[in-house]
Design a protein around this motif. Structure first.
Motif, PDB file in Angstrom:
ATOM      1  N   PHE A   6       0.789  -1.293   0.034  1.00  0.00           N
ATOM      2  CA  PHE A   6       0.115  -0.107  -0.237  1.00  0.00           C
ATOM      3  C   PHE A   6       0.963   1.226   0.093  1.00  0.00           C
ATOM      4  CE2 PHE A   6      -4.519  -1.208   0.311  1.00  0.00           C
ATOM      5  CZ  PHE A   6      -4.336  -2.313   0.471  1.00  0.00           C
ATOM      6  N   GLN A   7       2.153   1.165   0.689  1.00  0.00           N
ATOM      7  CA  GLN A   7       2.963   2.180   0.585  1.00  0.00           C
ATOM      8  C   GLN A   7       3.376   2.622  -0.855  1.00  0.00           C
ATOM      9  OE1 GLN A   7       6.614   1.835   2.916  1.00  0.00           O
ATOM     10  NE2 GLN A   7       5.648   3.007   4.540  1.00  0.00           N
ATOM     11  N   ARG A   8       3.633   1.549  -1.537  1.00  0.00           N
ATOM     12  CA  ARG A   8       4.118   1.887  -2.981  1.00  0.00           C
ATOM     13  C   ARG A   8       3.073   1.863  -4.032  1.00  0.00           C
ATOM     14  NH1 ARG A   8       5.473  -2.579  -4.678  1.00  0.00           N
ATOM     15  NH2 ARG A   8       5.019  -3.997  -2.904  1.00  0.00           N
ATOM     16  N   ASN A   9       1.665   1.625  -3.534  1.00  0.00           N
ATOM     17  CA  ASN A   9       0.800   1.859  -4.678  1.00  0.00           C
ATOM     18  C   ASN A   9      -0.406   2.625  -4.126  1.00  0.00           C
ATOM     19  OD1 ASN A   9       1.144  -0.355  -6.656  1.00  0.00           O
ATOM     20  ND2 ASN A   9       1.946  -1.356  -5.053  1.00  0.00           N
ATOM     21  N   SER A  10      -0.194   4.063  -4.492  1.00  0.00           N
ATOM     22  CA  SER A  10      -1.316   4.875  -3.584  1.00  0.00           C
ATOM     23  C   SER A  10      -2.423   5.001  -4.875  1.00  0.00           C
ATOM     24  CB  SER A  10      -0.557   6.214  -3.680  1.00  0.00           C
ATOM     25  OG  SER A  10      -0.066   6.703  -5.214  1.00  0.00           O
ATOM     26  N   GLY A  11      -3.467   5.812  -4.447  1.00  0.00           N
ATOM     27  CA  GLY A  11      -4.540   5.901  -5.317  1.00  0.00           C
ATOM     28  C   GLY A  11      -5.518   4.907  -5.525  1.00  0.00           C
ATOM     29  N   ILE A  12      -5.507   3.595  -4.673  1.00  0.00           N
ATOM     30  CA  ILE A  12      -6.497   2.674  -4.789  1.00  0.00           C
ATOM     31  C   ILE A  12      -7.888   3.252  -4.181  1.00  0.00           C
ATOM     32  CG2 ILE A  12      -6.978   0.308  -3.861  1.00  0.00           C
ATOM     33  CD1 ILE A  12      -3.911  -0.264  -3.843  1.00  0.00           C
ATOM     34  N   GLU A  13      -8.636   3.134  -5.255  1.00  0.00           N
ATOM     35  CA  GLU A  13     -10.145   3.632  -4.721  1.00  0.00           C
ATOM     36  C   GLU A  13     -11.028   2.569  -4.009  1.00  0.00           C
ATOM     37  OE1 GLU A  13     -10.192   7.188  -7.294  1.00  0.00           O
ATOM     38  OE2 GLU A  13     -11.774   6.386  -6.012  1.00  0.00           O
ATOM     39  N   ALA A  14     -10.538   1.072  -4.219  1.00  0.00           N
ATOM     40  CA  ALA A  14     -11.475   0.121  -3.528  1.00  0.00           C
ATOM     41  C   ALA A  14     -10.621  -1.212  -3.561  1.00  0.00           C
ATOM     42  CB  ALA A  14     -12.857  -0.013  -4.201  1.00  0.00           C
ATOM     43  N   ILE A  15     -10.870  -2.264  -2.622  1.00  0.00           N
ATOM     44  CA  ILE A  15     -10.522  -3.512  -2.611  1.00  0.00           C
ATOM     45  C   ILE A  15     -11.657  -4.388  -2.681  1.00  0.00           C
ATOM     46  CG2 ILE A  15      -9.285  -5.224  -1.198  1.00  0.00           C
ATOM     47  CD1 ILE A  15      -8.241  -2.779   0.443  1.00  0.00           C
ATOM     48  N   ILE A  16     -11.365  -5.373  -3.610  1.00  0.00           N
ATOM     49  CA  ILE A  16     -12.357  -6.637  -3.576  1.00  0.00           C
ATOM     50  C   ILE A  16     -11.339  -7.871  -2.979  1.00  0.00           C
ATOM     51  CG2 ILE A  16     -13.869  -8.034  -4.972  1.00  0.00           C
ATOM     52  CD1 ILE A  16     -14.118  -6.014  -6.940  1.00  0.00           C
ATOM     53  N   HIS A  17     -12.072  -8.157  -1.878  1.00  0.00           N
ATOM     54  CA  HIS A  17     -11.157  -9.172  -1.072  1.00  0.00           C
ATOM     55  C   HIS A  17     -11.551 -10.600  -1.316  1.00  0.00           C
ATOM     56  CE1 HIS A  17      -8.410 -10.928   1.748  1.00  0.00           C
ATOM     57  NE2 HIS A  17      -9.477 -10.812   2.864  1.00  0.00           N
ATOM     58  N   PHE A  18     -10.984 -11.127  -2.391  1.00  0.00           N
ATOM     59  CA  PHE A  18     -11.180 -12.776  -2.418  1.00  0.00           C
ATOM     60  C   PHE A  18     -10.516 -13.545  -1.721  1.00  0.00           C
ATOM     61  CE2 PHE A  18     -14.681 -12.202  -5.639  1.00  0.00           C
ATOM     62  CZ  PHE A  18     -14.303 -11.223  -6.529  1.00  0.00           C
ATOM     63  N   ALA A  19      -9.236 -12.990  -1.454  1.00  0.00           N
ATOM     64  CA  ALA A  19      -8.089 -14.109  -1.140  1.00  0.00           C
ATOM     65  C   ALA A  19      -8.327 -14.823   0.185  1.00  0.00           C
ATOM     66  CB  ALA A  19      -6.909 -13.050  -0.914  1.00  0.00           C
ATOM     67  N   ALA A  20      -8.428 -15.971   0.210  1.00  0.00           N
ATOM     68  CA  ALA A  20      -8.688 -16.920   1.482  1.00  0.00           C
ATOM     69  C   ALA A  20      -8.563 -18.211   1.197  1.00  0.00           C
ATOM     70  CB  ALA A  20     -10.053 -16.679   1.787  1.00  0.00           C
ATOM     71  N   SER A  21      -8.406 -18.958   2.398  1.00  0.00           N
ATOM     72  CA  SER A  21      -8.576 -20.468   1.856  1.00  0.00           C
ATOM     73  C   SER A  21      -9.975 -21.050   2.089  1.00  0.00           C
ATOM     74  CB  SER A  21      -7.776 -21.270   2.875  1.00  0.00           C
ATOM     75  OG  SER A  21      -6.406 -20.668   3.087  1.00  0.00           O
ATOM     76  N   LYS A  22     -10.458 -21.837   1.118  1.00  0.00           N
ATOM     77  CA  LYS A  22     -11.866 -22.024   0.976  1.00  0.00           C
ATOM     78  C   LYS A  22     -12.364 -23.574   1.025  1.00  0.00           C
ATOM     79  CE  LYS A  22     -12.089 -22.611  -3.686  1.00  0.00           C
ATOM     80  NZ  LYS A  22     -13.045 -22.740  -5.050  1.00  0.00           N
TER      81      LYS A  22
END
Ligand code: NAD
Ligand code: WQD
Length: 342
Positions: free
Chosen positions: A71-87
């Motif tokens: 996040f420090q290196r990638n500014s300007g992110i407007e939203a996150i879609i959080h899929f990452a998980a074990s399922k």
């Protein structure tokens, strides 16, 4: 300037389909994935479909330092879609700590970075598993959640609470939890789909692998349920319809159309389909005869569930469009692509 969206788990099954829909809707997509359940080649397949290879970083989102550094290196992110998980439900019963650590720590790392770096919006992958076996059907978003049958299901319920409580304490944040019913099928190009890693636990990949001759026969887990044909009922939703719902949810947040800072939506078709109807539906859609045998129930399975999709239809203006035949045909087309079957 395109709005930047971070998709965690973006080389995974649902994530990759959502990256395609986001790119085709004009968003700039950044993908983070540790490739624990997907492969980097998915990025090339996405590029073949959309002409755009998403920005990609491979690291474990459970690693707080690496996540903060991203996040420090990638500014300007407007939203996150959080899929990452074990399922994998079964695996979660054998390895509960792996599931609690992976699924809860990734969520907490992301939320801490949202607060620190001013990323206001998040869409979270939840699951109808939070309802357990509902007493009343179809299920609305107000249906009380129940103790899940598995550590995996528990991580979904707990993550909803973590998201809700964090937003309550940090009202600058806005979040939408999407409770998926049973995602199935693949992109019509057959270039992306659910990666067949190991023996499939889920019904549709097991059906397509049986049809492809990789599995001897499909075991139908129980025909003594209180349902019309005795087999269990689920709400199977095409993964592309599901992906499109994420674009709608992102638009809702970026346009400030959300009515509350924390919202929950059921994402299903609203139709309950039995296992035996899925078998017959596959045979009809593909012309391939399925070898199957009725056996005893699978431990932990619920009898029947399908969604009341009124809230998502009205509030999101979204409705699942693909029918079962199209869904099952797309799954078979993907299987044939993966196996090199003409
Ligand atoms: P998937 O395994 O295909 O995708 C998940 C992706 O996350 C994978 O690419 C994996 O490598 C990545 N990942 C896992 N842990 C990570 C970590 N610590 N750091 C970085 N990347 C990590 O699964 P899917 O079917 O696409 O599911 C996506 C989301 O939707 C999951 O949260 C899942 O719980 C949820 N969901 C799935 C279903 C379903 O039936 N597929 C139903 C309801 C909810
Ligand atoms: C569907 C039906 C089985 C395989 C799971 C997770 C849920 C979510 C979606 C992550 C059931 C029957 C299956 C087989 C069968 N995942 N079946 N023979 O169990 O509804 O949901 O995946 O969020 O959390 O619990 O999906 O595809 O495993 O099963 O008869 O070989 O098919 O008994 O009735 P399920 P499924």
């Amino acid at each position: 300037m395109s709005k930047k969206i971070l998709v965690t788990g973006g080389t995974g099954y649902i994530g990759s389909h959502t990256v395609v829909e986001l790119q085709e809707s004009g968003y700039e997509v950044l993908v983070v994935d540790n490739l624990s359940n997907s492969s980097i080649e998915v990025l090339d397949s996405i590029e073949k479909i959309t002409g755009i290879k998403p920005y990609f970083e491979q690291f474990d989102l459970a690693d707080q330092k690496k996540t903060d550094d991203f996040f420090q290196r990638n500014s300007g992110i407007e939203a996150i879609i959080h899929f990452a998980a074990s399922k994998a439900v079964g695996e979660s019963v054998e390895k509960p700590l792996l599931y609690y650590r992976n699924n809860l720590v990734t969520m907490m790392n992301l939320l801490e970075c949202q607060i620190k770096y001013g990323v206001r919006n998040i869409v979270f992958s939840s699951s109808c598993t939070v309802y357990g076996q509902p007493n009343k059907l179809p299920v609305t978003e107000e249906t009380p959640r129940k103790d899940a049958e598995s550590p995996y299901g528990n991580t979904k319920r707990v993550n909803e609470d973590i998201l809700h409580d964090t937003i309550f304490a940090n009202p600058q944040l806005c979040g939408i939890a999407l409770r998926y019913f049973n995602p199935v099928g693949a992109h019509p190009s057959a270039l992306i789909g659910e990666l067949p890693l190991g023996v499939p636990q889920n019904l549709v990949p097991f059906i397509t692998q049986t049809a492809a001759g990789i599995r001897e026969e499909l075991k139908v887990f129980g025909d003594d349920y209180d349902t019309p044909d005795g087999s269990a009922i689920r709400d199977y939703i095409h993964v592309v319809d599901l992906a499109k719902a994420h674009v709608v949810a992102i638009k809702r947040l970026l346009n400030g159309d959300n009515k509350k800072n924390y919202e929950v939506f059921n994402l299903g078709t609203g139709n309950g389909v039995s296992v035996l109807e899925m078998v017959k539906g596959f045979e009809k859609a593909t012309g391939v005869k399925l070898n199957y045998k009725i056996v005893g129930r699978r431990a932990g399975d619920i009898e029947k569930i399908w969604a009341d999709t009124t809230f998502a239809n009205q509030e999101l203006g979204w409705k699942a469009e693909k029918n079962l035949e199209e869904t099952l045909s797309s799954a078979w087309k993907w299987e044939k692509h993966v196996r090199g079957i003409k």
